[in-house]
Design a protein around this motif. Sequence first.
Motif, PDB file in Angstrom:
ATOM      1  N   TRP A  36      49.372 -32.965 -22.067  1.00 53.59           N
ATOM      2  CA  TRP A  36      49.489 -32.866 -23.328  1.00 53.59           C
ATOM      3  C   TRP A  36      49.384 -31.771 -24.678  1.00 53.59           C
ATOM      4  O   TRP A  36      48.540 -30.467 -23.980  1.00 53.59           O
ATOM      5  CB  TRP A  36      47.556 -33.349 -23.527  1.00 53.59           C
ATOM      6  CG  TRP A  36      47.924 -35.298 -23.419  1.00 53.59           C
ATOM      7  CD1 TRP A  36      47.179 -35.875 -22.384  1.00 53.59           C
ATOM      8  CD2 TRP A  36      48.228 -36.119 -24.521  1.00 53.59           C
ATOM      9  NE1 TRP A  36      47.813 -37.074 -22.120  1.00 53.59           N
ATOM     10  CE2 TRP A  36      48.077 -37.587 -23.688  1.00 53.59           C
ATOM     11  CE3 TRP A  36      48.673 -36.585 -26.126  1.00 53.59           C
ATOM     12  CZ2 TRP A  36      48.476 -39.182 -23.789  1.00 53.59           C
ATOM     13  CZ3 TRP A  36      48.752 -36.899 -26.220  1.00 53.59           C
ATOM     14  CH2 TRP A  36      49.105 -38.787 -25.695  1.00 53.59           C
ATOM     15  N   PHE A  37      49.573 -31.801 -25.486  1.00 54.20           N
ATOM     16  CA  PHE A  37      49.656 -30.527 -26.502  1.00 54.20           C
ATOM     17  C   PHE A  37      49.044 -31.035 -27.843  1.00 54.20           C
ATOM     18  O   PHE A  37      49.681 -31.875 -28.060  1.00 54.20           O
ATOM     19  CB  PHE A  37      50.745 -30.034 -26.360  1.00 54.20           C
ATOM     20  CG  PHE A  37      51.249 -28.929 -25.280  1.00 54.20           C
ATOM     21  CD1 PHE A  37      52.349 -29.819 -23.972  1.00 54.20           C
ATOM     22  CD2 PHE A  37      50.910 -27.684 -25.385  1.00 54.20           C
ATOM     23  CE1 PHE A  37      52.191 -29.713 -23.063  1.00 54.20           C
ATOM     24  CE2 PHE A  37      51.633 -27.502 -23.307  1.00 54.20           C
ATOM     25  CZ  PHE A  37      51.938 -28.335 -22.561  1.00 54.20           C
ATOM     26  N   VAL A  48      47.002 -28.627 -23.682  1.00 56.71           N
ATOM     27  CA  VAL A  48      45.513 -29.337 -23.720  1.00 56.71           C
ATOM     28  C   VAL A  48      44.804 -29.596 -22.723  1.00 56.71           C
ATOM     29  O   VAL A  48      43.836 -29.532 -21.980  1.00 56.71           O
ATOM     30  CB  VAL A  48      45.315 -30.618 -24.879  1.00 56.71           C
ATOM     31  CG1 VAL A  48      44.241 -30.622 -24.487  1.00 56.71           C
ATOM     32  CG2 VAL A  48      45.671 -29.784 -26.563  1.00 56.71           C
ATOM     33  N   ALA A  49      46.344 -30.315 -21.649  1.00 57.48           N
ATOM     34  CA  ALA A  49      45.668 -30.887 -20.196  1.00 57.48           C
ATOM     35  C   ALA A  49      47.228 -31.055 -19.964  1.00 57.48           C
ATOM     36  O   ALA A  49      47.725 -31.398 -20.462  1.00 57.48           O
ATOM     37  CB  ALA A  49      44.971 -32.374 -20.770  1.00 57.48           C
ATOM     38  N   ALA A  50      46.818 -31.406 -18.648  1.00 60.46           N
ATOM     39  CA  ALA A  50      48.414 -32.006 -17.483  1.00 60.46           C
ATOM     40  C   ALA A  50      47.603 -32.579 -16.332  1.00 60.46           C
ATOM     41  O   ALA A  50      46.041 -32.803 -16.166  1.00 60.46           O
ATOM     42  CB  ALA A  50      49.136 -30.450 -17.115  1.00 60.46           C
ATOM     43  N   ILE A  51      48.358 -33.128 -16.120  1.00 57.41           N
ATOM     44  CA  ILE A  51      47.881 -33.893 -14.725  1.00 57.41           C
ATOM     45  C   ILE A  51      49.267 -34.299 -13.820  1.00 57.41           C
ATOM     46  O   ILE A  51      50.308 -34.526 -14.337  1.00 57.41           O
ATOM     47  CB  ILE A  51      48.059 -35.653 -15.067  1.00 57.41           C
ATOM     48  CG1 ILE A  51      46.973 -35.727 -14.099  1.00 57.41           C
ATOM     49  CG2 ILE A  51      49.021 -36.197 -16.156  1.00 57.41           C
ATOM     50  CD1 ILE A  51      46.336 -36.827 -14.495  1.00 57.41           C
ATOM     51  N   TYR A  80      47.183 -40.952 -20.175  1.00 60.57           N
ATOM     52  CA  TYR A  80      46.089 -40.869 -21.906  1.00 60.57           C
ATOM     53  C   TYR A  80      45.200 -39.610 -21.576  1.00 60.57           C
ATOM     54  O   TYR A  80      45.621 -39.181 -20.540  1.00 60.57           O
ATOM     55  CB  TYR A  80      45.138 -42.443 -20.886  1.00 60.57           C
ATOM     56  CG  TYR A  80      45.939 -43.265 -20.775  1.00 60.57           C
ATOM     57  CD1 TYR A  80      46.055 -43.524 -19.089  1.00 60.57           C
ATOM     58  CD2 TYR A  80      45.507 -44.038 -21.845  1.00 60.57           C
ATOM     59  CE1 TYR A  80      46.507 -45.450 -18.856  1.00 60.57           C
ATOM     60  CE2 TYR A  80      45.655 -45.886 -21.575  1.00 60.57           C
ATOM     61  CZ  TYR A  80      46.843 -46.369 -19.811  1.00 60.57           C
ATOM     62  OH  TYR A  80      47.198 -47.013 -20.119  1.00 60.57           O
ATOM     63  N   LEU A  81      44.569 -39.392 -22.534  1.00 63.04           N
ATOM     64  CA  LEU A  81      43.705 -38.621 -23.332  1.00 63.04           C
ATOM     65  C   LEU A  81      42.631 -39.437 -23.583  1.00 63.04           C
ATOM     66  O   LEU A  81      42.661 -39.888 -25.310  1.00 63.04           O
ATOM     67  CB  LEU A  81      44.733 -37.442 -23.991  1.00 63.04           C
ATOM     68  CG  LEU A  81      43.622 -36.300 -24.161  1.00 63.04           C
ATOM     69  CD1 LEU A  81      43.455 -35.967 -23.027  1.00 63.04           C
ATOM     70  CD2 LEU A  81      44.120 -35.249 -25.610  1.00 63.04           C
ATOM     71  N   GLN A  82      41.371 -39.477 -23.190  1.00 66.81           N
ATOM     72  CA  GLN A  82      40.347 -39.641 -23.888  1.00 66.81           C
ATOM     73  C   GLN A  82      39.933 -38.535 -24.416  1.00 66.81           C
ATOM     74  O   GLN A  82      38.944 -37.472 -23.970  1.00 66.81           O
ATOM     75  CB  GLN A  82      39.889 -39.843 -22.699  1.00 66.81           C
ATOM     76  CG  GLN A  82      37.877 -40.568 -23.352  1.00 66.81           C
ATOM     77  CD  GLN A  82      37.854 -41.782 -23.758  1.00 66.81           C
ATOM     78  OE1 GLN A  82      38.836 -42.824 -23.900  1.00 66.81           O
ATOM     79  NE2 GLN A  82      37.288 -41.406 -25.328  1.00 66.81           N
ATOM     80  N   CYS A  96      52.404 -35.480 -26.367  1.00 70.36           N
ATOM     81  CA  CYS A  96      52.748 -35.682 -24.792  1.00 70.36           C
ATOM     82  C   CYS A  96      53.947 -35.481 -24.558  1.00 70.36           C
ATOM     83  O   CYS A  96      54.982 -34.930 -25.196  1.00 70.36           O
ATOM     84  CB  CYS A  96      52.907 -37.271 -24.494  1.00 70.36           C
ATOM     85  SG  CYS A  96      53.460 -38.473 -25.095  1.00 70.36           S
ATOM     86  N   ALA A  97      54.027 -34.101 -23.149  1.00 72.94           N
ATOM     87  CA  ALA A  97      55.141 -34.183 -22.803  1.00 72.94           C
ATOM     88  C   ALA A  97      55.527 -34.147 -21.307  1.00 72.94           C
ATOM     89  O   ALA A  97      54.482 -34.584 -20.677  1.00 72.94           O
ATOM     90  CB  ALA A  97      55.406 -32.702 -23.432  1.00 72.94           C
TER      91      ALA A  97
END
Length: 117
Positions: A36-37, A48-51, A80-82, A96-97
């Motif tokens: 997520w960016f 922002v975050a990665a998984i 998802y991004l909570q 999302c990417a």
Amino acid sequence: QVQLVESGGGLVQAGGSLRLSCAASGRTFSSYTMGWFRQAPGKEREFVAAISWSGGSTYYADSVKDRFTISRDNNKNTLYLQMNSLKAEDTAVYYCAARTGNEYADWGQGTQVTVSS
């Protein structure tokens, strides 16, 4: 190539929560590291975050750590991004990417998140 569509953005008061979703189609979603960016007006896009592909490893920007949680459901081809304890500075378009090799090559169109103070 994978096609990505974000949803779940909106207007929320500071301190509130939102959950963003990113629906994937095309090539096998479960093989991709996902991220997520976000991009705020007048600013560059930021991580922002990665998984990881399995969901076993997650990574966060310091600015969102302990407030945001990234997750994925490979059976539903969805990321998802909570987002909890939202702040005015979280206002941005969220993307999302999908990562291929060392770069995020496939991107969604973005969803607007606006946090009112």
